[in-house]
Design a protein around this motif. Structure first.
Motif, PDB file in Angstrom:
ATOM      1  N   ASP A 166     -39.355 -35.875   3.562  1.00 46.12           N
ATOM      2  CA  ASP A 166     -39.153 -35.225   4.842  1.00 46.12           C
ATOM      3  C   ASP A 166     -37.639 -35.543   5.625  1.00 46.12           C
ATOM      4  O   ASP A 166     -36.806 -36.015   5.043  1.00 46.12           O
ATOM      5  CB  ASP A 166     -40.082 -36.103   6.069  1.00 46.12           C
ATOM      6  N   SER A 167     -37.328 -34.607   6.718  1.00 49.08           N
ATOM      7  CA  SER A 167     -35.947 -34.778   7.159  1.00 49.08           C
ATOM      8  C   SER A 167     -35.828 -36.018   7.702  1.00 49.08           C
ATOM      9  O   SER A 167     -36.446 -36.795   8.053  1.00 49.08           O
ATOM     10  CB  SER A 167     -35.835 -33.548   7.955  1.00 49.08           C
TER      11      SER A 167
ATOM     12  N   ASP B  25     -34.732 -36.827  10.715  1.00 50.95           N
ATOM     13  CA  ASP B  25     -35.219 -36.923  12.056  1.00 50.95           C
ATOM     14  C   ASP B  25     -36.598 -37.139  12.083  1.00 50.95           C
ATOM     15  O   ASP B  25     -37.143 -37.649  13.234  1.00 50.95           O
ATOM     16  CB  ASP B  25     -35.008 -35.775  12.960  1.00 50.95           C
TER      17      ASP B  25
ATOM     18  N   SER C  93     -32.268 -41.412  12.618  1.00 56.43           N
ATOM     19  CA  SER C  93     -33.703 -40.724  12.863  1.00 56.43           C
ATOM     20  C   SER C  93     -33.991 -41.072  14.258  1.00 56.43           C
ATOM     21  O   SER C  93     -33.690 -41.921  14.962  1.00 56.43           O
ATOM     22  CB  SER C  93     -34.862 -41.541  11.969  1.00 56.43           C
TER      23      SER C  93
END
Length: 411
Positions: free
Chosen positions: A344-345, A347, A177
């Motif tokens: 969420d993604s 990243d 991340s």
């Protein structure tokens, strides 16, 4: 705390790949033991994610009692326990204060340096490492191994970096991340090529997607929800959250993100229940609504009886038609369903689960497949909530990997 093993002459050369908290913690142990330490990082400066995380207050660790503290690491707790026992929260505080940064414990149990920000701590830490002779090689990217099984590196311009083959290596490359700060998980490909098994990366301490109406998204994206509580299954977390254009995020969500993520992976969209007034019980709230005038608008009734801000009123409307009976309104405020469709993604997540599993390393975090290569920090497959637990385990495993390297060199 484990004693630092003595290193036989001549001094051994150790390369640490990654200049985040885990890598710097390992460097401090090794340099103190008399090793020649080179720290490489593909970014131009050290500790970039630490600096970003500390912009709103550097949460070093947590004062939670040890038995409960360990449970924050879930199924990885037994694996991490020896490293965390060798570098406890009290030791973290003593270490920071030895750098000249006195600490304090907040009302939530979170421990911060009084300076709050990460930059003074990082400056003092890097100054100590420079005094110990640690060599820093920024803008230097690890690219794998050559045919002689030596690590290879490239510089920013793409040319090979000349780094002498080390006697041992510590990999501290972070999770997957915040790629713009250097932690993108690209190292996974290099380890997979060597036949090292990896657990897939998954977002941790993340927000979640919600299908908002255009009205709520356009008017309230970026609006905080303060003094709320979230409940999933039997666990309730009090804290804060924030509405985003794609859903909801914030500390209260992060504490529940692992079970929520797992539930969505197994069963699809799932529901968390939002208490907009956790400080008022259902009976009191019902009584307050019964004393408002039925002719008043719903917004006025919600504002007067429950002191709810406009964003809370919008969320209540988002959940469907609202009955105007006092009991129904009170129940909806105390348990507003929010349907989460996906995390969420990677990243956008604060941290990640996945990476090098316990089965791939020995008790000192050395890879079974490649003796002399140690792994630490977020590269390992563990996760924990925010609140000081992440930084504590990163530094504890970094120090443990360094001690493991010293023991291996002595053998």
């Amino acid at each position: 705390m484990s004693a630092t093993p003595a290193i036989p002459e001549p001094a051994r050369h150790i390369v640490i790949v990654g200049a985040g908290p885990a890598g710097l913690a390992a460097a401090e142990i090794l340099a103190t033991a008399g090793c020649v330490v080179t720290v490489t990082d593909r970014m131009p400066t050290a500790g970039r994610k630490l600096l970003m995380a500390g912009k709103s207050g550097l949460n070093l660790t947590n004062a939670e009692p040890e038995p409960h503290f360990l449970t924050r690491y879930g199924t990885a707790a037994p694996w991490l326990a020896p490293a965390l026992a060798d570098f406890t929260p009290k030791m973290m505080v003593a270490w920071a204060e030895d750098l000249g940064l006195p600490c304090f414990t907040g009302s939530s149990g979170r421990i911060f340096p009084k300076a709050m920000k990460a930059s003074p701590l990082l400056r003092a830490w890097l100054a100590r490492l420079n005094t110990l002779g640690v060599i820093f090689r920024p803008n230097t990217t690890w690219t794998g191994w050559n045919t002689d099984n030596h690590l290879t590196f490239t510089q920013k311009d793409g040319s090979p970096a000349d780094i002498a083959p080390p006697d041992a290596t510590i990999l501290a490359l972070g999770g997957a991340s915040w790629s713009r700060l250097g932690s993108d998980g690209s190292w996974a490909t290099l380890l997979l090529r060597q036949g090292i098994p990896l657990a897939p990366f998954r977002p941790a301490n993340c927000g979640f997607h919600v299908v908002w109406s255009d009205i709520l998204r356009d008017r309230f994206a970026g609006t905080p929800l303060k003094r709320i509580a979230l409940t999933f299954n039997t666990v309730t977390i009090r804290g804060e959250a924030i509405i985003t254009r794609t859903g909801i995020e914030g500390g209260a969500l992060y504490a529940l993100s692992a079970p929520l993520r797992d539930a969505i992976e197994q069963n699809g969209p799932t529901t968390v229940f939002l208490d907009l007034r956790p400080d008022l019980d259902l009976a009191i709230l019902t009584d307050r609504f019964s004393k408002t005038r039925a002719r008043e608008s719903l917004s006025n009734r919600l504002r007067k009886a429950a002191q709810l801000p406009p964003v809370a009123t919008a969320l209540l409307r988002e959940a469907g038609d609202l009955s105007t009976t006092p009991a129904d309104l009170a129940r909806r405020i105390k348990a507003l369903p929010i349907r989460l469709t996906a995390p969420d993604s990677l990243d956008r997540a604060i941290s990640t689960a996945g990476g090098v599993p316990q089965s791939a390393v020995d008790s000192h975090f050395m890879l079974h497949a490649i003796p002399g290569i140690f792994v630490c920090g977020e590269m390992l497959d563990w996760e924990a909530p925010t609140g000081g637990y992440l930084l504590q385990a990163c530094m504890a495993t970094g120090r443990a990997a360094a001690l493991g390297a010293l023991n291996w060199l002595n053998r």
